[in-house]
Scaffold this motif. Structure first.
Motif, PDB file in Angstrom:
ATOM      1  N   ILE A  61       0.878  -1.173   0.000  1.00 18.41           N
ATOM      2  CA  ILE A  61       0.000   0.000   0.000  1.00 18.41           C
ATOM      3  C   ILE A  61       0.910   1.215   0.000  1.00 18.41           C
ATOM      4  CG2 ILE A  61      -1.647   1.343   1.372  1.00 18.41           C
ATOM      5  CD1 ILE A  61      -2.673  -1.349   2.510  1.00 18.41           C
ATOM      6  N   VAL A  62       0.679   2.120  -0.950  1.00 16.41           N
ATOM      7  CA  VAL A  62       1.536   3.306  -1.069  1.00 16.41           C
ATOM      8  C   VAL A  62       0.759   4.543  -0.634  1.00 16.41           C
ATOM      9  CG1 VAL A  62       2.941   4.710  -2.625  1.00 16.41           C
ATOM     10  CG2 VAL A  62       2.762   2.241  -3.011  1.00 16.41           C
ATOM     11  N   PRO A  63       1.131   5.143   0.505  1.00 12.00           N
ATOM     12  CA  PRO A  63       0.489   6.405   0.880  1.00 12.00           C
ATOM     13  C   PRO A  63       1.127   7.562   0.104  1.00 12.00           C
ATOM     14  CG  PRO A  63       1.664   5.389   2.757  1.00 12.00           C
ATOM     15  CD  PRO A  63       2.116   4.710   1.510  1.00 12.00           C
ATOM     16  N   VAL A  64       0.277   8.453  -0.402  1.00  4.18           N
ATOM     17  CA  VAL A  64       0.800   9.655  -1.066  1.00  4.18           C
ATOM     18  C   VAL A  64       0.060  10.873  -0.555  1.00  4.18           C
ATOM     19  CG1 VAL A  64       1.470   8.536  -3.245  1.00  4.18           C
ATOM     20  CG2 VAL A  64      -0.800   9.521  -3.028  1.00  4.18           C
ATOM     21  N   GLN A  65       0.762  11.980  -0.546  1.00  9.45           N
ATOM     22  CA  GLN A  65       0.126  13.241  -0.197  1.00  9.45           C
ATOM     23  C   GLN A  65      -0.348  13.888  -1.486  1.00  9.45           C
ATOM     24  OE1 GLN A  65       3.185  14.732   2.686  1.00  9.45           O
ATOM     25  NE2 GLN A  65       1.649  16.339   2.917  1.00  9.45           N
ATOM     26  N   ALA A  66      -1.535  14.469  -1.457  1.00 11.62           N
ATOM     27  CA  ALA A  66      -2.049  15.118  -2.665  1.00 11.62           C
ATOM     28  C   ALA A  66      -1.367  16.467  -2.822  1.00 11.62           C
ATOM     29  CB  ALA A  66      -3.563  15.280  -2.558  1.00 11.62           C
ATOM     30  N   GLU A  67      -0.151  16.445  -3.325  1.00 14.62           N
ATOM     31  CA  GLU A  67       0.596  17.692  -3.468  1.00 14.62           C
ATOM     32  C   GLU A  67       1.462  17.656  -4.727  1.00 14.62           C
ATOM     33  OE1 GLU A  67       4.573  16.460  -1.016  1.00 14.62           O
ATOM     34  OE2 GLU A  67       3.219  17.905  -0.094  1.00 14.62           O
ATOM     35  N   PHE A  68       1.971  18.798  -5.058  1.00 13.92           N
ATOM     36  CA  PHE A  68       2.854  18.935  -6.206  1.00 13.92           C
ATOM     37  C   PHE A  68       4.039  17.977  -6.026  1.00 13.92           C
ATOM     38  CE2 PHE A  68       6.113  21.519  -8.525  1.00 13.92           C
ATOM     39  CZ  PHE A  68       5.532  21.360  -9.765  1.00 13.92           C
ATOM     40  N   LEU A  69       4.470  17.303  -7.065  1.00 15.53           N
ATOM     41  CA  LEU A  69       5.604  16.356  -7.052  1.00 15.53           C
ATOM     42  C   LEU A  69       5.252  14.968  -6.496  1.00 15.53           C
ATOM     43  CD1 LEU A  69       8.768  18.432  -6.029  1.00 15.53           C
ATOM     44  CD2 LEU A  69       7.923  17.890  -8.306  1.00 15.53           C
ATOM     45  N   ALA A  70       4.025  14.792  -5.972  1.00 12.07           N
ATOM     46  CA  ALA A  70       3.661  13.468  -5.450  1.00 12.07           C
ATOM     47  C   ALA A  70       3.742  12.421  -6.560  1.00 12.07           C
ATOM     48  CB  ALA A  70       2.257  13.497  -4.869  1.00 12.07           C
ATOM     49  N   LEU A  71       3.300  12.824  -7.758  1.00 11.72           N
ATOM     50  CA  LEU A  71       3.266  11.857  -8.862  1.00 11.72           C
ATOM     51  C   LEU A  71       4.676  11.478  -9.290  1.00 11.72           C
ATOM     52  CD1 LEU A  71       0.360  13.401 -10.920  1.00 11.72           C
ATOM     53  CD2 LEU A  71       0.309  11.397  -9.446  1.00 11.72           C
ATOM     54  N   GLU A  72       5.585  12.432  -9.233  1.00 13.38           N
ATOM     55  CA  GLU A  72       6.968  12.135  -9.601  1.00 13.38           C
ATOM     56  C   GLU A  72       7.560  11.098  -8.640  1.00 13.38           C
ATOM     57  OE1 GLU A  72      11.060  14.581 -10.571  1.00 13.38           O
ATOM     58  OE2 GLU A  72       9.443  15.507  -9.470  1.00 13.38           O
ATOM     59  N   GLY A  73       7.288  11.285  -7.338  1.00 16.01           N
ATOM     60  CA  GLY A  73       7.755  10.325  -6.335  1.00 16.01           C
ATOM     61  C   GLY A  73       7.193   8.931  -6.598  1.00 16.01           C
ATOM     62  N   LEU A  74       5.948   8.901  -7.076  1.00 15.61           N
ATOM     63  CA  LEU A  74       5.296   7.605  -7.305  1.00 15.61           C
ATOM     64  C   LEU A  74       5.976   6.788  -8.387  1.00 15.61           C
ATOM     65  CD1 LEU A  74       1.452   8.025  -7.120  1.00 15.61           C
ATOM     66  CD2 LEU A  74       2.918   6.489  -5.849  1.00 15.61           C
ATOM     67  N   SER A  75       6.561   7.467  -9.370  1.00 13.92           N
ATOM     68  CA  SER A  75       7.230   6.698 -10.428  1.00 13.92           C
ATOM     69  C   SER A  75       8.443   5.962  -9.847  1.00 13.92           C
ATOM     70  CB  SER A  75       7.622   7.591 -11.601  1.00 13.92           C
ATOM     71  OG  SER A  75       8.552   8.544 -11.152  1.00 13.92           O
ATOM     72  N   HIS A  76       9.095   6.540  -8.835  1.00 14.81           N
ATOM     73  CA  HIS A  76      10.200   5.832  -8.170  1.00 14.81           C
ATOM     74  C   HIS A  76       9.663   4.611  -7.433  1.00 14.81           C
ATOM     75  CE1 HIS A  76      13.015   8.999  -9.040  1.00 14.81           C
ATOM     76  NE2 HIS A  76      12.235   9.894  -8.470  1.00 14.81           N
ATOM     77  N   VAL A  77       8.515   4.798  -6.773  1.00 13.34           N
ATOM     78  CA  VAL A  77       7.941   3.702  -5.993  1.00 13.34           C
ATOM     79  C   VAL A  77       7.579   2.539  -6.907  1.00 13.34           C
ATOM     80  CG1 VAL A  77       6.064   3.026  -4.450  1.00 13.34           C
ATOM     81  CG2 VAL A  77       7.044   5.303  -4.267  1.00 13.34           C
ATOM     82  N   THR A  78       6.916   2.842  -8.024  1.00 15.68           N
ATOM     83  CA  THR A  78       6.509   1.733  -8.901  1.00 15.68           C
ATOM     84  C   THR A  78       7.733   1.083  -9.545  1.00 15.68           C
ATOM     85  OG1 THR A  78       5.958   3.394 -10.540  1.00 15.68           O
ATOM     86  CG2 THR A  78       4.122   2.403  -9.387  1.00 15.68           C
ATOM     87  N   ALA A  79       8.772   1.873  -9.824  1.00  9.26           N
ATOM     88  CA  ALA A  79      10.001   1.280 -10.374  1.00  9.26           C
ATOM     89  C   ALA A  79      10.631   0.332  -9.357  1.00  9.26           C
ATOM     90  CB  ALA A  79      10.990   2.382 -10.762  1.00  9.26           C
ATOM     91  N   THR A  80      10.633   0.745  -8.085  1.00  5.55           N
ATOM     92  CA  THR A  80      11.201  -0.120  -7.042  1.00  5.55           C
ATOM     93  C   THR A  80      10.402  -1.411  -6.914  1.00  5.55           C
ATOM     94  OG1 THR A  80      11.938   1.827  -5.841  1.00  5.55           O
ATOM     95  CG2 THR A  80      11.858  -0.222  -4.598  1.00  5.55           C
ATOM     96  N   ILE A  81       9.071  -1.285  -6.900  1.00  8.06           N
ATOM     97  CA  ILE A  81       8.227  -2.491  -6.788  1.00  8.06           C
ATOM     98  C   ILE A  81       8.533  -3.436  -7.954  1.00  8.06           C
ATOM     99  CG2 ILE A  81       5.841  -3.360  -6.844  1.00  8.06           C
ATOM    100  CD1 ILE A  81       5.015  -0.754  -5.401  1.00  8.06           C
TER     101      ILE A  81
END
Ligand SMILES: Nc1ncnc2c1ncn2[C@@H]1O[C@H](COP(=O)(O)OP(=O)(O)OP(=O)(O)O)[C@@H](O)[C@H]1O
Ligand SMILES: [Mg+2]
Length: 262
Positions: free
Chosen positions: A145-165
């Protein structure tokens, strides 16, 4: 066998620990035997359920390096059905000490294997950044489960998370699945929050949990009282949100298991 869920995001301060603690407490309060595992040397999840990390007779660190067998602490006097494997600063040494150990990425996985018949849910709180501890967490989990904050740059951080997974799935844990993304510290009054949610929906579709974990001062106060929000302020918006979120998680896990059986 337990559903083993990692709460993971390399970005710091996005609500991983708040989500791990309160999800675990809500699962337990709806009658599921739940183990919370604190994989962060900061020990925030440990103190958030009222366990003093200084007074531990054993620690997750000693268990991971094979010195002690796992011995979850029951929190039943205040929270029925909830246990914790607590951590303390010792765990920071794991990064160095693991280095020479066999199967250094799979230490947590083998510890949990000896426990996973005793619990219905095992919730893993990850440290921020990509470390041997967070790799152990993702290697031990069935789902993330990936918690994200609804803020600027959140989506950019998510691409790192999915790459790691994806990388962990290819190398250490082929069964790892994304259970879903949950929006934390949500403030519906801002246009930015609405826009980020629209983007998340466009990219991740049904993998975005419907519950929004609202921003609430009560949620940030609860850890200093050593209580999850459903005990600290049961009628608060945060308690309602985490209860609803836990029901969504139960449903998603049941669906994923049914899918795996077909
Ligand atoms: N929904 C919320 N409303 C208000 N405050 C929140 C909420 N969720 C988290 N916080 C606060 O935000 C801060 C960061 O949250 P938390 O510790 O859960 O993040 P984290 O991702 O675990 O951080 P780290 O990466 O350092 O482990 C904490 O002070 C926490 O109390
Ligand atoms: Mg944390």
């Amino acid at each position: 066998m337990a559903h083993i869920l990692a709460i993971s995001n390399q970005k710091g301060g996005v609500g991983k620990t708040t989500t791990a603690v309160n999800l675990a407490a809500c699962l337990a309060s709806s009658g599921h035997d739940t183990l919370l595992v604190d994989m962060d040397p900061q020990g925030n999840a440990t103190s958030a359920v009222g366990v003093n990390s200084r007074g531990l007779t054993t620690s997750l660190y000693r268990t991971l390096i094979g010195l002690d067998t796992p011995d979850p602490i029951a929190l039943h006097d205040r929270m029925p059905n909830l246990w914790i494997l607590p951590s303390n600063m010792d765990l920071a040494a794991a990064e160095l000490e693991f280095f020479d150990l066999e199967n250094r990425e799979r230490r947590l996985r083998s510890v949990l294997r000896s426990l996973d018949r005793e619990f219905e849910y095992i919730i893993l709180d990850s440290p921020p950044s990509l470390s041997l501890l967070s790799i152990n967490t993702l290697t031990a989990a069935d789902r993330v489960i990936v918690p994200v904050q609804a803020e600027f740059l959140a989506l950019e951080g998510l691409s790192h998370v999915t790459a790691t997974i994806n990388r962990i799935r290819q190398s250490l844990n082929p069964d790892l699945q994304l259970l879903g993304i949950v929006v934390t510290m949500f403030d519906g009054r801002t246009r930015l929050a609405q826009e980020v949610i629209q983007h998340l929906g466009a990219i991740f579709g049904p993998k975005v949990f419907k519950t929004r974990l609202v921003r609430s001062v009560r949620l940030s106060e609860a850890p200093s009282h050593g209580l999850p929000i459903i005990q600290y302020e049961p009628k608060s918006a945060g308690a309602i949100a985490y209860t609803q979120f836990s029901q969504e998680v139960i449903h998603a896990c049941e669906e994923a298991s049914a899918w795996a059986r077909t």
